[in-house]
Every structure is written in structure tokens, then in C-alpha cells.
Design a protein around this motif. Sequence first.
Motif, PDB file in Angstrom:
ATOM      1  N   HIS A   1       0.853  -1.198   0.000  1.00 12.72           N
ATOM      2  CA  HIS A   1       0.000   0.000   0.000  1.00 12.72           C
ATOM      3  C   HIS A   1       0.881   1.238   0.000  1.00 12.72           C
TER       4      HIS A   1
ATOM      5  N   HIS B   1       1.706   3.820   1.731  1.00 15.75           N
ATOM      6  CA  HIS B   1       2.302   4.585   2.830  1.00 15.75           C
ATOM      7  C   HIS B   1       3.824   4.659   2.649  1.00 15.75           C
TER       8      HIS B   1
ATOM      9  N   HIS C   1       6.484   1.981   3.045  1.00 10.53           N
ATOM     10  CA  HIS C   1       6.369   0.798   2.182  1.00 10.53           C
ATOM     11  C   HIS C   1       6.841   1.067   0.747  1.00 10.53           C
TER      12      HIS C   1
ATOM     13  N   HIS D   1      -6.984  -0.675   6.518  1.00 10.96           N
ATOM     14  CA  HIS D   1      -5.872   0.170   6.993  1.00 10.96           C
ATOM     15  C   HIS D   1      -5.659   1.314   5.998  1.00 10.96           C
TER      16      HIS D   1
ATOM     17  N   ASP E   1       0.443  -3.945   6.309  1.00 15.07           N
ATOM     18  CA  ASP E   1      -0.039  -3.365   7.567  1.00 15.07           C
ATOM     19  C   ASP E   1      -1.431  -3.860   7.936  1.00 15.07           C
TER      20      ASP E   1
HETATM   21 ZN   LIG Z   1       0.555   1.645   6.393  1.00 16.43          ZN
END
Ligand SMILES: [Zn+2]
Length: 269
Positions: free
Chosen positions: A66, A68, A71, A122, A141
Motif C-alpha cells: 500500500h 504509505h 512501504h 488500513h 499493515d
Molecule cells: Zn501503512
Amino acid sequence: MPNSYTIILAPNPSIMTGPGTNTILLGSGVDGAIVIDPAVDDAAYLDALVQEGARRGGIRRILITHGHHDHIDGAVALRERTGAPIYAFSRKGAPVTDEEIADGATFPVGDDTLRAIYTPGHHFDHLCYLLEKTKTLFAGDLVAGVGTVVIKPPEGDMEVYLNTLKRLQEIDIAEIVPAHGPTIGDAQVKLAEYIAHRMQREQQVLQALEELPPDATIPQLVQQIYTDVDPRLHGVAAWSVEAHLLKLEREGLVERLEDGGWTLVRPTA
Ligand SMILES: [Zn+2]
């Protein structure tokens, strides 16, 4: 040649990431190597990824769970060094994406297959990756080996997150490799714990609304509920409470007042 996966810990420890992000390498031979979540643009760390990738036939694909930062922040630098394209659910979630992939997309890993599973909650673009024969879930996550999973509206959604956890209860998973913290052996026990924990927090939100004046603010609710949590995490807890309130609002159990406070919906006689 190596069959299983390798975890390389990214040098980005923090209160949010625990010891840092677990970056995964897997695959070998003619298909080459897959990297999941290259987390930081750090030379020594990227060297370690490229070196392990070389042992596995060279890095051919970069997969993102994802969008973020912890990552994706090494993805562009790793693409420059290897020429490997970046796969993720959406460019909206991860702007560095070369190829968008949907639920069910598969990648060859030796005689096994890695399958993307769409797991929002998330974050709206979250994918887990399941090694189908080995039954290892690279969970990003969705679940944490240490600390907690942050649900921050609007990209995060508590109702969607709980539905995702329930969906994973129907999949045969031997172990969960989270992005943060150690591998989880008893996958189904962990998923059940996660659901129970969130439902308990939801009950605490309802209970706190019962006890507080009828225009409770989110900081007041956090003070009332998160007595067991490090105050440095109260900001994170506030997102979580908001996510619970939005779920309960949809269910008609709470409502937001004009001044921004929250109250229980009382059944009218
Ligand atoms: Zn995350």
C-alpha cells in the motif's frame, strides 16, 4: 536455489514502524526475484536487497502492499538500479506504480504462486500477498507483529477493515509475515484476536459516550478509553476512535452534533 523467502529489515525504526519495515524477497531461477515493500532510499539497505535479489536470479518485480511512505520510499531507487517495474493496487494509492494490479493477480514463484488479495481497511489500496502452496501471507499493515494497526479516516475505514479481517478468516493461512515485527505462526488465532480487540474498543466507545456529557469530543473519548496506552499514541488512538464513530454512525448508533461532538442515538419511545 532458495525456495523460501528472505526478510530484510529496513533501517526505519520508529514509534509507528516498530523495529522498521520488513522487506521481503522471494522467488528464484528463470522467474527471478520479487521484492515486496522496498521501504527506504538508503544505499546500504538497497545494496542488501540487490545482493539477495542477485542470489535469486535478479530482481524482476517490485510489489507494494500500500502507498504509505514506509512501504514505497525505496521503490523508485530500486527500480532505477534493477529496471524492475513497480506493481501496486492503484496509482492513486502509490503514485510510483508502473502497473496496477487487482485482487487475484498472480506471480510465479518457483513451483508456487504469489496471489494478491485486496485487503482494504488500513488503507484503501491495501494488498496482501499469499504464497498459495506454502500458505504464507505477506500481510503489509493488515496485521502487526508489534504495536498496533493504525486506522486513519478517510483512507482507513474500520468497517471495511473488520470485513477484510473476516474475509481472511476464510483463507487457509499457515503463517503471517507482517510489515512490522516478528512473523505470526498462528494466523487464525491472531485474526480472531484482532477482530475481538476492535469489537472491544467499539464497546468502550459506546460505554464512554454513555458516561460522558452528550457532546463528547474525540480527545475526551480517547482520555476515557485509552488509559492503558502510551500518551504518545493518543494521536493514533484519536484516528481509531474516529474510525469507530464513523462505523457506528453508519449503523445508526451514534450521531455527530453540529458543534462536532458525538452522542448516542437514543431510541425514541
Ligand atoms: Zn501503512
